[in-house]
Design a protein around this motif. Structure first.
Motif, PDB file in Angstrom:
ATOM      1  N   VAL A   4       0.845  -1.208   0.000  1.00  0.00           N
ATOM      2  CA  VAL A   4       0.000   0.000   0.000  1.00  0.00           C
ATOM      3  C   VAL A   4       0.873   1.248   0.000  1.00  0.00           C
ATOM      4  O   VAL A   4       0.619   2.215  -0.740  1.00  0.00           O
ATOM      5  CB  VAL A   4      -0.950  -0.001   1.216  1.00  0.00           C
ATOM      6  N   GLU A   5       1.933   1.230   0.821  1.00  0.00           N
ATOM      7  CA  GLU A   5       2.835   2.387   0.886  1.00  0.00           C
ATOM      8  C   GLU A   5       3.484   2.635  -0.476  1.00  0.00           C
ATOM      9  O   GLU A   5       3.619   3.792  -0.911  1.00  0.00           O
ATOM     10  CB  GLU A   5       3.911   2.139   1.943  1.00  0.00           C
ATOM     11  N   ARG A   6       3.841   1.559  -1.161  1.00  0.00           N
ATOM     12  CA  ARG A   6       4.484   1.724  -2.473  1.00  0.00           C
ATOM     13  C   ARG A   6       3.504   2.339  -3.478  1.00  0.00           C
ATOM     14  O   ARG A   6       3.877   3.204  -4.266  1.00  0.00           O
ATOM     15  CB  ARG A   6       4.973   0.370  -2.984  1.00  0.00           C
ATOM     16  N   VAL A   7       2.254   1.898  -3.453  1.00  0.00           N
ATOM     17  CA  VAL A   7       1.250   2.458  -4.362  1.00  0.00           C
ATOM     18  C   VAL A   7       1.028   3.936  -4.062  1.00  0.00           C
ATOM     19  O   VAL A   7       0.992   4.780  -4.967  1.00  0.00           O
ATOM     20  CB  VAL A   7      -0.077   1.682  -4.261  1.00  0.00           C
ATOM     21  N   HIS A   8       0.870   4.255  -2.783  1.00  0.00           N
ATOM     22  CA  HIS A   8       0.635   5.652  -2.409  1.00  0.00           C
ATOM     23  C   HIS A   8       1.803   6.550  -2.788  1.00  0.00           C
ATOM     24  O   HIS A   8       1.616   7.702  -3.210  1.00  0.00           O
ATOM     25  CB  HIS A   8       0.356   5.745  -0.915  1.00  0.00           C
TER      26      HIS A   8
END
Length: 254
Positions: A76-80
């Motif tokens: 999720v952090e990578r997508v954000h």
């Protein structure tokens, strides 16, 4: 079918390394969405993402295991970081491991529950805030859960646990509309019948694997691209239109 352009939307597709997930990610990107592809097979994901980019689309390969909390948090952090908030989530990752209940294959039961139920919940929880925020801003926001006709068709012997996990997804989808619908977030549950995918390759019971092959020969199967077409259709409707439950079968499957 007439589609609206999906440009400006940001999508996450789980189980994107093959089958329905791969086809959905490719078509969403073709229609203009930025797509984050989630799955465990990094090399396979990157190859698909590279193809999408070569065709002019935007794609991010994200190695993620939906059965692992830390893996999902990192994904999720990578997508954000790369794309910002998400407004379209396709929960497609799943496993099908049929065997007689008397075999007491607890390992298979746990794997199906962890992937098909808890994994779905992890992804929903991770992106619920994004979806709600998109809807509050007056934009389309979509949660699409890929369940199975096995959720309510009881004619598949030895598929009890798999069917139960998919029934949980179908019921979860219906209940989530109580939370998401009033906020403007659409929830769509899709129950495919026989579909081209890698699911049958996971079966370690030769008889059951041959049974699936026989059914496909008798009734035919849906192509993964046809399910992707359906996902794009439901998520491209005007924001006040929610196709909440879709059952899609080969015509000859009863």
């Amino acid at each position: 079918m007439s589609y609206e352009n999906l440009a400006g939307r940001t999508a996450v597709v789980t189980g994107a390394a093959s089958g329905i997930g791969e086809a959905t990610a490719v078509l969403l990107a073709e229609r203009g969405a930025r797509v984050a592809l989630f799955a465990r097979r990094g090399e396979r994901l990157e190859a698909i993402a590279e193809k999408i980019r070569a065709d002019g689309g935007q794609a991010l390969a994200v190695v993620a295991d939906v059965t692992d909390d830390a893996s999902v948090v990192a994904a999720v952090e990578r997508v954000h970081t790369a794309y910002g908030a998400v407004d379209l989530v396709v929960n497609n990752a799943g496993v099908m491991l049929p065997n007689p209940i008397a075999d007491a294959r607890v390992d298979e039961w746990q794997r199906m529950i962890d992937t098909n139920v808890t994994g779905v919940l992890r992804i929903i929880g991770a992106f619920a805030g994004d979806l709600n925020a998109a809807a509050e801003q007056g934009r389309r926001a979509d949660l699409v859960n890929v369940s199975s006709i096995g959720a309510h068709v009881t004619g598949f012997t030895d598929y009890a646990v798999y069917g139960a996990t998919k029934a949980a997804v179908t019921h979860l989808s219906a209940l989530l509309r109580n939370e998401f619908g009033p906020r403007g977030v659409r929830v769509t549950n899709i129950e495919p019948g026989l579909t081209e995918s890698e699911l049958a390759t996971h079966i370690d019971n030769d008889g059951l694997r041959e049974q699936i092959g026989g059914l496909v020969e008798t009734t035919g199967s849906l192509a993964a691209a046809e399910l992707a077409d359906l996902v794009v259709y439901v998520t491209s409707r005007p924001r006040h239109v929610n196709l909440r439950q879709v059952v899609v079968l080969p015509t000859a499957q009863v």
